[in-house]
Design a protein around this motif. Structure first.
Motif, mmCIF file in Angstrom:
data_model
loop_
_atom_site.group_PDB
_atom_site.id
_atom_site.type_symbol
_atom_site.label_atom_id
_atom_site.label_comp_id
_atom_site.label_asym_id
_atom_site.label_seq_id
_atom_site.Cartn_x
_atom_site.Cartn_y
_atom_site.Cartn_z
ATOM 1 N N GLN A 179 20.076 43.992 -18.545
ATOM 2 C CA GLN A 179 20.146 44.917 -19.674
ATOM 3 C C GLN A 179 20.605 44.204 -20.941
ATOM 4 O O GLN A 179 20.088 44.470 -22.039
ATOM 5 N N ALA A 180 21.556 43.285 -20.777
ATOM 6 C CA ALA A 180 22.037 42.543 -21.943
ATOM 7 C C ALA A 180 20.946 41.638 -22.510
ATOM 8 O O ALA A 180 20.769 41.545 -23.741
ATOM 9 N N GLN A 181 20.201 40.984 -21.628
ATOM 10 C CA GLN A 181 19.113 40.126 -22.094
ATOM 11 C C GLN A 181 18.017 40.943 -22.786
ATOM 12 O O GLN A 181 17.468 40.527 -23.813
ATOM 13 N N LYS A 213 24.828 43.037 -7.449
ATOM 14 C CA LYS A 213 23.720 43.873 -7.912
ATOM 15 C C LYS A 213 24.025 44.454 -9.295
ATOM 16 O O LYS A 213 23.170 44.423 -10.195
ATOM 17 N N GLU A 214 25.225 44.972 -9.455
ATOM 18 C CA GLU A 214 25.601 45.537 -10.752
ATOM 19 C C GLU A 214 25.635 44.463 -11.831
ATOM 20 O O GLU A 214 25.234 44.712 -12.983
ATOM 21 N N ALA A 215 26.105 43.245 -11.465
ATOM 22 C CA ALA A 215 26.136 42.152 -12.442
ATOM 23 C C ALA A 215 24.727 41.782 -12.885
ATOM 24 O O ALA A 215 24.470 41.526 -14.074
ATOM 25 N N SER A 216 23.782 41.757 -11.920
ATOM 26 C CA SER A 216 22.400 41.432 -12.269
ATOM 27 C C SER A 216 21.808 42.493 -13.192
ATOM 28 O O SER A 216 21.098 42.178 -14.159
ATOM 29 N N ILE A 217 22.114 43.744 -12.904
ATOM 30 C CA ILE A 217 21.602 44.827 -13.757
ATOM 31 C C ILE A 217 22.179 44.729 -15.162
ATOM 32 O O ILE A 217 21.465 44.852 -16.167
ATOM 33 N N ILE A 218 23.485 44.476 -15.250
ATOM 34 C CA ILE A 218 24.127 44.353 -16.566
ATOM 35 C C ILE A 218 23.565 43.156 -17.327
ATOM 36 O O ILE A 218 23.307 43.226 -18.538
ATOM 37 N N ARG A 219 23.367 42.045 -16.600
ATOM 38 C CA ARG A 219 22.831 40.839 -17.252
ATOM 39 C C ARG A 219 21.407 41.085 -17.764
ATOM 40 O O ARG A 219 21.064 40.693 -18.893
#
Length: 291
Positions: free
Chosen positions: A226-228, A218-224
């Motif tokens: 946000q980065a996009q 979940k955190e990885a998806s949020i970071i990804r």
């Protein structure tokens, strides 16, 4: 003074003198502290424990007291032990435990100790017995607030401190100071309870791992995301500074996707052919510099 020449009288007189001396003089040892009791009331302490007092500088030696009216109740002034063996405890995660533990204590207020357990001889054993019951109660109370895993973690030291503080509070009326508390071992009962506990621990760890893995994804998806979003904003800000370049860049990306589907410079076998007129707007970047 004829009685002085009578051997029987001398013997009786000597016996009376010995009784008076024995009932009025005592030797105070270095390792003991005493309470003088007169008519069943404590009136004086002798050689009582003092923090930081060096050995040999206390009130040891001869002690004089009133014969026939005073008696001395002795208590040890050294550090004493109270043990608990195979104490049954239920942890907060409902696991039965068999605990072996010990506490070390010192009698620092002998008068209070005697008032709590009585002025008769054997008071020291009664204090130890009372502390054993209090220790078991404190141990059950603190272990009942924690999971079994705490005993295997660095939090074990904090648990020992909590047990010691709790025991000190409830043991204060006995005039003692709790020096240390330690759990020698805490085991699950053998047989079915042990196997069931191991299986529950295994399932709990697997569930915990799944939760950690899901939270990580979940955190990885949020970071990804946000980065996009940040990358899109940077592109937009950059392209807004030169709209013509932006149109050219997007056209080049479209040409690459259309004419080179595999992206490596070679059209795949069986690809679709496009037939366009030279003045088609899609090919505008090839004409007059894109204008």
């Amino acid at each position: 003074m004829a009685w002085l020449r009578n051997p029987v009288s001398l013997a009786v007189f000597g016996l009376i003198a010995l009784i008076l001396i024995a009932s009025s003089v005592s030797i105070v040892p270095e390792t003991r502290q005493g309470v003088i009791v007169r008519l069943e009331k404590p009136i004086l302490t002798v050689n009582s424990y003092q923090p930081g007092q060096p050995l040999g500088s206390s009130g040891t030696g001869l002690l004089f007291r009133m014969p026939f009216f005073d008696r001395i109740v002795w208590l040890d002034k050294r550090v004493l032990d109270v043990d608990l063996d195979n104490l049954s405890v239920l942890s907060t995660d409902q696991r039965p435990l068999e605990v072996d533990a010990y506490a070390r204590f010192r009698i620092v207020n002998p008068v209070r100790a005697l008032q709590a357990v009585g002025l008769s001889s054997g008071a020291e054993e009664r204090v130890t017995s009372a502390l054993q019951q209090l220790f078991g109660s404190a141990l059950r109370n603190e272990l009942g607030k924690r999971d079994f895993g705490v005993l295997l973690s660095p939090e074990r030291g904090e648990l020992m401190d909590d047990i010691q503080k709790r025991l000190q509070q409830i043991a204060a009326p006995y005039g003692v100071e709790i020096v240390d508390v330690r759990i020698k071992h805490a085991d699950l009962p053998n047989g079915t309870p042990l196997l069931s506990a191991i299986e529950r621990m295994k399932n709990a760890r697997l569930q915990q791992a799944n939760v950690i893995r899901a939270n990580g994804q979940k955190e990885a998806s949020i970071i990804r995301a946000q980065a996009q979003a940040q990358a899109a904003k940077i592109y937009a800000d950059a392209f807004n500074q030169d709209p013509a370049f932006y149109d050219f860049y997007r056209a080049m990306q479209s040409y690459k996707t259309t004419f080179l589907p595999d992206g490596n410079g070679k059209a795949p076998a069986g690809s679709t052919n496009l037939i366009l007129t030279p003045d088609n707007s899609y090919l505008k970047e090839f004409e007059n510099g894109g204008r």
